[in-house]
Scaffold this active site. Structure first.
Site, PDB file in Angstrom:
ATOM      1  N   CYS A   1       0.831  -1.206   0.000  1.00 30.54           N
ATOM      2  CA  CYS A   1       0.000   0.000   0.000  1.00 30.54           C
ATOM      3  C   CYS A   1       0.869   1.260   0.000  1.00 30.54           C
ATOM      4  O   CYS A   1       1.454   1.599  -1.022  1.00 30.54           O
ATOM      5  CB  CYS A   1      -0.978  -0.052   1.163  1.00 30.54           C
ATOM      6  SG  CYS A   1      -2.428   1.003   0.934  1.00 30.54           S
TER       7      CYS A   1
ATOM      8  N   HIS B   1      -3.451  -6.143   1.902  1.00 34.35           N
ATOM      9  CA  HIS B   1      -3.250  -6.253   3.349  1.00 34.35           C
ATOM     10  C   HIS B   1      -3.724  -7.632   3.791  1.00 34.35           C
ATOM     11  O   HIS B   1      -4.281  -8.394   3.022  1.00 34.35           O
ATOM     12  CB  HIS B   1      -4.045  -5.184   4.093  1.00 34.35           C
ATOM     13  CG  HIS B   1      -3.622  -3.783   3.804  1.00 34.35           C
ATOM     14  ND1 HIS B   1      -2.407  -3.268   4.212  1.00 34.35           N
ATOM     15  CD2 HIS B   1      -4.252  -2.775   3.134  1.00 34.35           C
ATOM     16  CE1 HIS B   1      -2.300  -2.001   3.827  1.00 34.35           C
ATOM     17  NE2 HIS B   1      -3.402  -1.677   3.166  1.00 34.35           N
TER      18      HIS B   1
END
Length: 235
Positions: A94, A190
């Site tokens: 990310c 994630h």
């Protein structure tokens, strides 16, 4: 089998640990130890120097302000770039993906320079991507699964290949997910990503060890993967 301990660099967990991505370091460490290989996690904070001699480096996700701070620190601390230039594996999630790229747009409205380890730029997207993300990877057969929570639209240049093609979710915003240049990987997954995707974890370890690690039979991991792969996209 390596004679020495594999040292896994966990970069700036105090600012790039918002979504539990520090767990990726523990996953790699345990997968090595279960195979009889000594391994340790080396946390690197804002008050530390960044050595270029570790065996693998990890960056997690973080809020916009923390991302800018981390990028500034890592641009000045050249150890990560020197290690990557020597072929050492680097994995970013990310905000970590965006920092590894050439440029990203911060919450301050400004463009910020990344590390240039991935040929990728990120700008704000029109809507936030919050969903289960599933992708078909380019480097192995097992589907990738994770949770995405970002408002970045990432465009790859010719020097980076996609990590995968989106099956469900948003990823980079163009039908692809993540970016790969040499032994540097960035992703929006994630979960932590390496807990949910053992094939991805073992790909990184194969680059460290110089050969594919021997298989591990962990039934609970397969149960988790089946559950996550069947999850519907959040609305």
């Amino acid at each position: 089998m390596r004679d020495s301990t594999v040292r896994i660099g966990l970069l700036l967990p105090e600012v790039l640990g918002t979504y539990g991505d520090s767990g990726n370091a523990q996953v790699l460490c345990k997968r090595l130890q279960w195979r009889g290989q000594d391994a340790e996690v080396v946390p690197i904070s804002l008050s530390s120097s960044v050595p270029s001699t570790l065996d693998l480096y990890l960056l997690g996700g973080g809020e916009d302000g923390a991302q800018v701070l981390a990028a500034e620190f890592l641009r000045e601390a050249t150890g990560l770039r020197r290690a990557a230039a020597a072929g050492t594996p680097v994995f970013g999630v990310c905000a970590g993906l965006q920092i590894l790229g050439t440029r990203f747009h911060g919450s301050d409205g400004l463009d910020h320079s990344g590390l240039g380890l991935l040929d990728a730029t990120t700008k704000p997207a029109s809507r936030r991507a919050v969903s289960e993300l599933v992708a078909s990877p380019e480097l192995f057969d097992a589907p990738l699964t994770g949770f995405e929570n970002h408002q970045g639209e990432t465009t790859r240049g010719p020097d980076s290949a996609p990590l995968g093609r989106v099956v469900r979710g948003t990823g980079n915003g163009d039908g692809t997910e993540g970016a790969v240049t040499g032994h540097v990987i960035g992703t929006y997954l994630h979960g932590p990503a390496l807990a949910r995707n053992p094939a991805l974890a073992d790909l990184l370890l194969s680059w460290v060890l110089g050969h594919p690690p021997k298989p591990l039979e962990l039934s609970e991991v397969e149960v988790l993967r089946a559950e996550r792969l069947s999850a519907r996209r959040s609305r």
